[in-house]
Design a protein around this motif. Structure first.
Motif, PDB file in Angstrom:
ATOM      1  N   PHE A  97     -11.129  21.732  17.054  1.00 21.83           N
ATOM      2  CA  PHE A  97      -9.721  22.130  16.953  1.00 21.83           C
ATOM      3  C   PHE A  97      -9.019  21.973  18.299  1.00 21.83           C
ATOM      4  N   PHE A  98      -9.683  22.377  19.385  1.00 28.38           N
ATOM      5  CA  PHE A  98      -9.093  22.242  20.717  1.00 28.38           C
ATOM      6  C   PHE A  98      -8.726  20.789  21.020  1.00 28.38           C
ATOM      7  N   TYR A  99      -9.557  19.855  20.571  1.00 28.61           N
ATOM      8  CA  TYR A  99      -9.375  18.448  20.937  1.00 28.61           C
ATOM      9  C   TYR A  99      -8.564  17.659  19.903  1.00 28.61           C
ATOM     10  N   THR A 100      -8.083  18.340  18.885  1.00 32.68           N
ATOM     11  CA  THR A 100      -7.264  17.648  17.882  1.00 32.68           C
ATOM     12  C   THR A 100      -5.871  18.269  17.796  1.00 32.68           C
ATOM     13  N   PHE A 101      -5.753  19.469  17.202  1.00 32.75           N
ATOM     14  CA  PHE A 101      -4.453  19.996  16.833  1.00 32.75           C
ATOM     15  C   PHE A 101      -3.894  21.094  17.730  1.00 32.75           C
ATOM     16  N   VAL A 102      -4.727  21.797  18.512  1.00 33.01           N
ATOM     17  CA  VAL A 102      -4.249  23.033  19.133  1.00 33.01           C
ATOM     18  C   VAL A 102      -3.019  22.809  20.013  1.00 33.01           C
ATOM     19  N   ASN A 103      -2.997  21.740  20.793  1.00 31.44           N
ATOM     20  CA  ASN A 103      -1.873  21.526  21.699  1.00 31.44           C
ATOM     21  C   ASN A 103      -0.698  20.834  21.022  1.00 31.44           C
ATOM     22  N   LEU A 104      -0.901  20.338  19.816  1.00 28.76           N
ATOM     23  CA  LEU A 104       0.212  19.796  19.037  1.00 28.76           C
ATOM     24  C   LEU A 104       0.890  20.880  18.204  1.00 28.76           C
ATOM     25  N   GLU A 147       6.915  19.645  19.397  1.00 30.68           N
ATOM     26  CA  GLU A 147       7.979  19.379  18.441  1.00 30.68           C
ATOM     27  C   GLU A 147       7.717  18.072  17.702  1.00 30.68           C
ATOM     28  N   VAL A 148       6.437  17.766  17.540  1.00 29.42           N
ATOM     29  CA  VAL A 148       5.993  16.626  16.739  1.00 29.42           C
ATOM     30  C   VAL A 148       5.498  17.174  15.410  1.00 29.42           C
ATOM     31  N   SER A 149       6.228  16.880  14.352  1.00 31.41           N
ATOM     32  CA  SER A 149       5.908  17.430  13.044  1.00 31.41           C
ATOM     33  C   SER A 149       4.831  16.578  12.383  1.00 31.41           C
ATOM     34  N   LEU A 150       3.574  16.961  12.598  1.00 31.61           N
ATOM     35  CA  LEU A 150       2.436  16.265  12.013  1.00 31.61           C
ATOM     36  C   LEU A 150       1.888  17.157  10.898  1.00 31.61           C
ATOM     37  N   PRO A 151       2.207  16.851   9.620  1.00 27.83           N
ATOM     38  CA  PRO A 151       1.831  17.747   8.530  1.00 27.83           C
ATOM     39  C   PRO A 151       0.516  17.344   7.851  1.00 27.83           C
ATOM     40  N   LEU A 152      -0.173  18.334   7.342  1.00 24.19           N
ATOM     41  CA  LEU A 152      -1.243  18.121   6.373  1.00 24.19           C
ATOM     42  C   LEU A 152      -0.774  18.717   5.053  1.00 24.19           C
ATOM     43  N   ARG A 153      -1.038  17.987   3.958  1.00 27.20           N
ATOM     44  CA  ARG A 153      -0.579  18.429   2.653  1.00 27.20           C
ATOM     45  C   ARG A 153      -1.738  18.392   1.661  1.00 27.20           C
ATOM     46  N   ARG A 174      -3.927  23.260   2.504  1.00 24.40           N
ATOM     47  CA  ARG A 174      -4.276  24.619   2.103  1.00 24.40           C
ATOM     48  C   ARG A 174      -5.521  25.125   2.822  1.00 24.40           C
ATOM     49  N   LEU A 175      -6.185  24.239   3.512  1.00 24.73           N
ATOM     50  CA  LEU A 175      -7.397  24.617   4.236  1.00 24.73           C
ATOM     51  C   LEU A 175      -7.219  24.615   5.749  1.00 24.73           C
ATOM     52  N   LEU A 176      -6.392  23.712   6.273  1.00 27.80           N
ATOM     53  CA  LEU A 176      -6.271  23.527   7.719  1.00 27.80           C
ATOM     54  C   LEU A 176      -4.841  23.785   8.185  1.00 27.80           C
ATOM     55  N   MET A 177      -4.715  24.329   9.383  1.00 22.67           N
ATOM     56  CA  MET A 177      -3.421  24.664   9.967  1.00 22.67           C
ATOM     57  C   MET A 177      -2.966  23.506  10.845  1.00 22.67           C
ATOM     58  N   SER A 178      -2.184  22.612  10.284  1.00 26.15           N
ATOM     59  CA  SER A 178      -1.695  21.453  11.026  1.00 26.15           C
ATOM     60  C   SER A 178      -0.590  21.871  11.988  1.00 26.15           C
ATOM     61  N   TYR A 183       9.711  33.297   7.481  1.00 23.51           N
ATOM     62  CA  TYR A 183       9.248  34.491   8.191  1.00 23.51           C
ATOM     63  C   TYR A 183       7.839  34.883   7.732  1.00 23.51           C
ATOM     64  N   ASN A 184       7.014  35.298   8.702  1.00 25.17           N
ATOM     65  CA  ASN A 184       5.699  35.895   8.419  1.00 25.17           C
ATOM     66  C   ASN A 184       4.776  34.964   7.638  1.00 25.17           C
ATOM     67  N   SER A 185       4.925  33.657   7.858  1.00 22.20           N
ATOM     68  CA  SER A 185       4.077  32.696   7.142  1.00 22.20           C
ATOM     69  C   SER A 185       3.171  31.962   8.116  1.00 22.20           C
ATOM     70  N   ASN A 186       2.135  31.327   7.564  1.00 26.94           N
ATOM     71  CA  ASN A 186       1.228  30.453   8.333  1.00 26.94           C
ATOM     72  C   ASN A 186       0.697  31.169   9.563  1.00 26.94           C
ATOM     73  N   LEU A 187      -0.072  32.217   9.322  1.00 27.02           N
ATOM     74  CA  LEU A 187      -0.550  33.099  10.379  1.00 27.02           C
ATOM     75  C   LEU A 187      -1.908  32.695  10.928  1.00 27.02           C
ATOM     76  N   GLY A 188      -2.522  31.676  10.354  1.00 26.94           N
ATOM     77  CA  GLY A 188      -3.855  31.280  10.787  1.00 26.94           C
ATOM     78  C   GLY A 188      -3.852  30.527  12.100  1.00 26.94           C
ATOM     79  N   ASN A 189      -5.048  30.330  12.639  1.00 18.44           N
ATOM     80  CA  ASN A 189      -5.234  29.607  13.890  1.00 18.44           C
ATOM     81  C   ASN A 189      -5.495  28.139  13.600  1.00 18.44           C
ATOM     82  N   SER A 190      -6.701  27.797  13.223  1.00 25.69           N
ATOM     83  CA  SER A 190      -7.006  26.421  12.830  1.00 25.69           C
ATOM     84  C   SER A 190      -7.179  26.294  11.324  1.00 25.69           C
ATOM     85  N   LEU A 191      -7.367  27.413  10.627  1.00 32.56           N
ATOM     86  CA  LEU A 191      -7.536  27.402   9.178  1.00 32.56           C
ATOM     87  C   LEU A 191      -6.310  27.975   8.479  1.00 32.56           C
TER      88      LEU A 191
END
Length: 345
Positions: free
Chosen positions: A217-224, A228-234, A239-243, A258-266
């Protein structure tokens, strides 16, 4: 002299340690992934790739020199050099929690049974359990801070960022860090205590002393995520990963977010508990921040000092009466937010 050298080395250690989420290696990896995604999207839409628009997505002047970004830089130094001193005396640590859980299981169930699991399988299981425990601790901590008024006051500082860069990950008040450290120590320590009892070991697959799944996760998504680069997973992946696009929605001033998408990498805990908003395929052109009339969200007073008073006020009996009122536990954002530049990447 040794103490001074150790203190002075804190920031270089963050930048140079391969296991740091903010290392130059993790930052470079995220940058390459972001560039590759934008280049492929540009190629698909326009049939060619132009480097200047890609570079502007990360390095445009209005982003790097914005007051929000400068405030993030201030908090980088606060958290690298001061927060560890502030919270060290008041934090649970994983070791004692794990020992307490293992001893409690031994007392309740008897001595640990001999495990027949091969070492490779045991390591894989401990790696997965530890990773899930940290993710659960992160989600629970984050959920509580968005639902309980005085906890929101500790977390609100992070949401006052009006522009997102990797530095925004450091925009965290020491009280926020204190609570996070204790909650994750409980969740991770309990998991390690249980696996030590069951397997006799808590060894994991690691990279630079970091759980290998967290390191990925550190080497893929954490710093993105704070970009302001909208890289989505659908689909199922969304539903499994926090893009990055998931977390940008989390920072949005749109009340629907509000109050959505509270996960870290999942994203799986958000999916299970109904707080998931899957990002759209195209950038929703979000705006970020917290709206409080007459408050400068980037001043040192508001960033560092005011949250202590806000927590104290939120803990008064009068404030506690509103703890079950939806309006009282919703972050104080509204459509009257100052306009910041929209996402163009």
């Amino acid at each position: 002299m040794d103490i001074f050298a150790a203190f002075a080395n804190k920031l270089p250690a963050q930048l140079l340690s391969p296991g740091s989420f903010f290392s130059i290696y993790a930052l470079a990896s995220g940058l390459l992934i972001g560039f590759a995604y934008l280049a492929l999207r540009q190629k698909r839409r326009r049939g060619h790739v132009r480097l200047r628009p890609l570079a502007r997505a990360f390095f445009r002047r209005g982003l790097l020199l914005h007051r929000s970004t400068r405030a993030d830089l201030f908090y980088l130094f606060v958290n690298v050099y001061l927060t560890a001193v502030f919270i060290g005396w008041a934090c649970l640590t994983v070791g004692p929690v794990a020992d307490a859980v293992r001893n409690a299981l031994t007392g309740a169930l008897g001595p640990r049974p001999t495990s027949a699991a091969p070492d490779l399988a045991a390591r894989a299981l401990v790696t997965i359990v530890g990773y899930l425990a940290m993710e659960w601790g992160y989600w629970l901590d984050h959920y509580l801070k968005h639902r309980v008024p005085f906890l929101w006051e500790t977390h609100k500082t992070h949401h006052t960022a009006e522009r997102l860069t990797p530095l925004t990950a450091w925009r965290v008040h020491p009280l926020d860090s204190l609570l996070f450290a204790n909650i994750t120590a409980l969740s991770f320590g309990a998991a390690m205590g249980a696996t030590r009892y069951a397997l006799g070991s808590a060894a994991t697959f690691a990279f630079a002393d970091v759980n290998i799944l967290t390191a990925i996760f550190f080497y893929t998504f954490v710093n993105l995520q704070h970009s302001e680069v909208s890289l989505p997973l659908r689909g199922l992946a969304g539903r499994l990963l926090m893009s990055p696009a998931h977390h940008q929605i989390h920072h949005s001033i749109d009340p629907a977010h509000y109050n959505s998408n509270l996960g870290n990498s999942l994203a799986v805990f958000d999916w299970l508990f109904g707080t998931l908003v899957v990002p759209p395929r195209e950038s929703p052109r979000l705006k970020f921040g917290v709206v409080e009339p007459g408050v400068d969200p980037h001043s040192i007073t508001e960033l560092l000092v005011s949250p202590f008073g806000a927590v104290a006020r939120a803990l008064t009996p009068k404030a506690a009466e509103g703890i079950l009122t939806i309006q009282a536990v919703t972050p104080p954002m509204n459509s009257a937010a100052p306009k910041s530049d929209e996402i163009s990447a």
